[in-house]
Design a protein around this motif. Structure first.
Motif, PDB file in Angstrom:
ATOM      1  N   VAL A   1       0.755  -1.086   0.162  1.00 13.80           N
ATOM      2  CA  VAL A   1       0.442   0.300   0.402  1.00 13.80           C
ATOM      3  C   VAL A   1       1.051   0.942  -0.306  1.00 13.80           C
ATOM      4  O   VAL A   1       0.559   2.392  -1.000  1.00 13.80           O
ATOM      5  N   TYR A   2       2.178   1.200   0.767  1.00 12.23           N
ATOM      6  CA  TYR A   2       2.649   2.228   1.064  1.00 12.23           C
ATOM      7  C   TYR A   2       4.203   1.750   0.199  1.00 12.23           C
ATOM      8  O   TYR A   2       4.481   1.185  -0.182  1.00 12.23           O
ATOM      9  N   ALA A   3       4.604   3.132  -0.171  1.00  9.72           N
ATOM     10  CA  ALA A   3       6.089   3.478  -0.086  1.00  9.72           C
ATOM     11  C   ALA A   3       7.062   2.694   0.065  1.00  9.72           C
ATOM     12  O   ALA A   3       8.109   1.894  -0.142  1.00  9.72           O
ATOM     13  N   ALA A   4       6.984   2.522   1.191  1.00  3.52           N
ATOM     14  CA  ALA A   4       8.074   1.670   1.996  1.00  3.52           C
ATOM     15  C   ALA A   4       7.391   1.786   3.551  1.00  3.52           C
ATOM     16  O   ALA A   4       6.773   2.626   3.813  1.00  3.52           O
ATOM     17  N   VAL A   5       7.858   0.505   4.390  1.00  2.00           N
ATOM     18  CA  VAL A   5       7.056   0.662   5.545  1.00  2.00           C
ATOM     19  C   VAL A   5       8.350   0.189   6.217  1.00  2.00           C
ATOM     20  O   VAL A   5       9.551  -1.156   5.796  1.00  2.00           O
ATOM     21  N   HIS A   6       8.660   0.544   7.451  1.00  2.00           N
ATOM     22  CA  HIS A   6       9.704   0.407   8.381  1.00  2.00           C
ATOM     23  C   HIS A   6       9.404   0.335   9.931  1.00  2.00           C
ATOM     24  O   HIS A   6       8.682   0.616  10.305  1.00  2.00           O
ATOM     25  N   ALA A   7      10.467   0.056  10.507  1.00  2.00           N
ATOM     26  CA  ALA A   7      10.500  -0.802  11.266  1.00  2.00           C
ATOM     27  C   ALA A   7      11.269   0.200  11.995  1.00  2.00           C
ATOM     28  O   ALA A   7      12.548   0.159  12.420  1.00  2.00           O
ATOM     29  N   VAL A   8      10.565   1.613  13.515  1.00  2.00           N
ATOM     30  CA  VAL A   8      12.021   2.005  13.925  1.00  2.00           C
ATOM     31  C   VAL A   8      11.952   1.869  15.855  1.00  2.00           C
ATOM     32  O   VAL A   8      10.298   1.599  16.436  1.00  2.00           O
ATOM     33  N   PHE A   9      12.873   1.752  16.388  1.00  2.00           N
ATOM     34  CA  PHE A   9      12.794   1.331  17.842  1.00  2.00           C
ATOM     35  C   PHE A   9      13.040   2.731  19.538  1.00  2.00           C
ATOM     36  O   PHE A   9      14.379   3.795  18.314  1.00  2.00           O
ATOM     37  N   LEU A  10      12.547   2.320  20.122  1.00  2.00           N
ATOM     38  CA  LEU A  10      13.233   3.299  21.155  1.00  2.00           C
ATOM     39  C   LEU A  10      14.563   3.091  21.951  1.00  2.00           C
ATOM     40  O   LEU A  10      15.592   3.946  21.759  1.00  2.00           O
ATOM     41  N   GLU A  11      14.896   1.850  21.468  1.00  2.00           N
ATOM     42  CA  GLU A  11      15.705   1.159  22.332  1.00  2.00           C
ATOM     43  C   GLU A  11      16.859   0.781  21.271  1.00  2.00           C
ATOM     44  O   GLU A  11      17.722  -0.354  22.201  1.00  2.00           O
ATOM     45  N   GLU A  12      16.290   0.002  20.476  1.00  2.00           N
ATOM     46  CA  GLU A  12      16.659  -0.713  19.342  1.00  2.00           C
ATOM     47  C   GLU A  12      17.841   0.262  18.579  1.00  2.00           C
ATOM     48  O   GLU A  12      16.395   1.607  18.168  1.00  2.00           O
ATOM     49  N   GLU A  13      18.122  -0.753  17.469  1.00  2.00           N
ATOM     50  CA  GLU A  13      18.304   0.344  16.223  1.00  2.00           C
ATOM     51  C   GLU A  13      17.782  -0.661  15.112  1.00  2.00           C
ATOM     52  O   GLU A  13      16.976  -1.452  14.998  1.00  2.00           O
ATOM     53  N   PRO A  14      17.240   0.292  14.189  1.00  2.00           N
ATOM     54  CA  PRO A  14      17.438   1.738  13.802  1.00  2.00           C
ATOM     55  C   PRO A  14      16.124   2.000  14.879  1.00  2.00           C
ATOM     56  O   PRO A  14      14.959   2.557  15.228  1.00  2.00           O
ATOM     57  N   ARG A  15      16.789   3.347  15.474  1.00  2.00           N
ATOM     58  CA  ARG A  15      15.920   4.350  15.967  1.00  2.00           C
ATOM     59  C   ARG A  15      14.771   5.395  15.379  1.00  2.00           C
ATOM     60  O   ARG A  15      15.227   5.640  14.122  1.00  2.00           O
ATOM     61  N   ILE A  16      13.972   5.920  16.103  1.00  2.00           N
ATOM     62  CA  ILE A  16      13.127   6.417  15.873  1.00  2.00           C
ATOM     63  C   ILE A  16      13.982   7.635  15.499  1.00  2.00           C
ATOM     64  O   ILE A  16      13.257   7.859  14.313  1.00  2.00           O
ATOM     65  N   GLY A  17      14.864   8.519  15.458  1.00  2.00           N
ATOM     66  CA  GLY A  17      14.698   9.619  15.058  1.00  2.00           C
ATOM     67  C   GLY A  17      15.557   9.746  14.070  1.00  2.00           C
ATOM     68  O   GLY A  17      15.736  10.478  13.364  1.00  2.00           O
ATOM     69  N   SER A  18      16.162   7.765  13.400  1.00  2.00           N
ATOM     70  CA  SER A  18      16.545   7.926  12.166  1.00  2.00           C
ATOM     71  C   SER A  18      15.436   7.936  10.823  1.00  2.00           C
ATOM     72  O   SER A  18      16.338   7.750   9.906  1.00  2.00           O
ATOM     73  N   CYS A  19      14.648   8.375  11.104  1.00  2.00           N
ATOM     74  CA  CYS A  19      13.094   8.340   9.972  1.00  2.00           C
ATOM     75  C   CYS A  19      13.447   8.667   9.547  1.00  2.00           C
ATOM     76  O   CYS A  19      13.373   8.501   7.815  1.00  2.00           O
ATOM     77  N   PHE A  20      14.134  10.254   9.200  1.00  2.00           N
ATOM     78  CA  PHE A  20      13.697  11.267   8.303  1.00  2.00           C
ATOM     79  C   PHE A  20      15.454  10.744   7.354  1.00  2.00           C
ATOM     80  O   PHE A  20      14.840  10.919   6.409  1.00  2.00           O
ATOM     81  N   ALA A  21      16.135  10.018   7.701  1.00  2.00           N
ATOM     82  CA  ALA A  21      17.046  10.150   6.468  1.00  2.00           C
ATOM     83  C   ALA A  21      16.584   8.589   6.099  1.00  2.00           C
ATOM     84  O   ALA A  21      16.736   8.711   4.764  1.00  2.00           O
ATOM     85  N   MET A  22      15.454   7.460   6.560  1.00  2.00           N
ATOM     86  CA  MET A  22      15.781   6.089   5.929  1.00  2.00           C
ATOM     87  C   MET A  22      14.581   6.567   4.617  1.00  2.00           C
ATOM     88  O   MET A  22      13.991   5.908   3.779  1.00  2.00           O
ATOM     89  N   ALA A  23      13.169   7.249   5.279  1.00  2.00           N
ATOM     90  CA  ALA A  23      12.253   7.922   4.056  1.00  2.00           C
ATOM     91  C   ALA A  23      12.929   8.538   3.160  1.00  2.00           C
ATOM     92  O   ALA A  23      13.907   9.216   3.164  1.00  2.00           O
TER      93      ALA A  23
END
Length: 281
Positions: free
Chosen positions: A178-200
């Motif tokens: 459905v979406y261009a991409a789907v990723h998992a991000v985490f509070l205490e593991e990699e990839p961290r939530i803040g990395s979503c900007f670089a991943m998108a």
């Protein structure tokens, strides 16, 4: 669901609970009220591990011939699959596997799996992602193929199952296409939530916190990690507003942020699916 098949049964819907955060219990009460309204069971009871009413005491007070115990948890992790089954007598310390059905005198107890790993949760997440954009379409509602979807979970290096529920849903959502991409991000593991900007790879980003309650992680930690100033988050929360204004531009991305999944209306159906799954074997 065939109501007659559950007319002799009690459902105990239980959460982790917290003595420090009243919102932790809200999804349990909300979903229990909905299931009580449907009259599927002889009775529906709320219970918690960390606050009143306590799970063990609630179970001990039930007299129905069948009791379904359902953890309103995201992952099949340490609490839902080890600590609580041991406390309830389903599992012995060190035991690798255990029987989720037990006969105790004239009563049969069923210990269901958590809702977060059920396949029907994928549909709940899709509906949630669609709704958060539809409610705030400014400047226009992007098409799903113009959106990168992130499922944000807790994660912990102490228990690999903590991230498995998130990764399982990400795989299912990716398969849907459905979406261009789907990723998992985490509070205490990699990839961290803040990395979503670089991943998108798209300008539009939707972040879904895969948590049951509107607790500190969903209401404060994740918005801060997405770049919202703490002062603004606290001002919005103290005014009774969500911690994030949709959409907000951060690092060249338009970001929509959803509420936690636990209070979604479709969760009641996931609960019933878990019950059907265990009593039909």
């Amino acid at each position: 669901m065939d109501q007659e098949k559950l007319a002799d049964a009690a459902l105990v819907l239980f959460g982790h609970g917290s003595t420090a955060n009243a919102e932790s219990a809200a999804p349990v009460y909300r979903q229990a009220a909905e299931l009580r309204r449907r009259s599927c069971f002889a009775e529906v009871r709320e219970a918690f591990w960390k606050q009143e009413p306590r799970l063990i005491e609630v179970v001990a007070g039930l007299a129905t011939p069948r009791v379904f115990l359902l953890p309103l948890f995201i992952s099949e992790g340490f609490f839902s699959e080890t600590v609580i089954p041991e406390a309830l007598g389903f599992r012995q310390p060190g035991q690798a596997t255990y029987d989720r059905m037990q006969r105790r005198g004239n009563q049969t107890l069923f210990y269901c799996k958590p809702i977060g790993t059920h396949e029907s949760m994928t549909g709940v997440l899709l509906a949630q992602a669609r709704a958060v954009v539809e409610k705030a379409p400014f400047p226009r509602a992007p098409q799903p193929k113009e959106i990168t979807l992130f499922i944000a979970g807790h994660g912990t290096p102490r228990n690999e199952n903590s991230r498995k529920a998130i990764e399982m849903q990400v795989a299912r959502l990716t398969t849907r296409g459905v979406y261009a991409a789907v990723h998992a991000v985490f509070l205490e593991e990699e990839p961290r939530i803040g990395s979503c900007f670089a991943m998108a790879q798209t300008r539009n980003v939707v972040v879904l916190p895969f948590f049951i309650s509107e607790g500190e992680h969903a209401q404060e930690d994740i918005p801060l990690l997405l770049g919202e100033p703490e002062r603004i988050v606290q001002q919005r929360l103290s005014s009774g507003l969500p911690p994030w204004r949709n959409p907000t531009e951060r690092q060249g991305k338009l970001v929509w942020y959803s509420a936690s999944v636990g209070s979604e209306p479709q969760i009641a159906e996931v609960i019933l699916d878990r019950v059907k799954e265990i009593y039909r074997g």
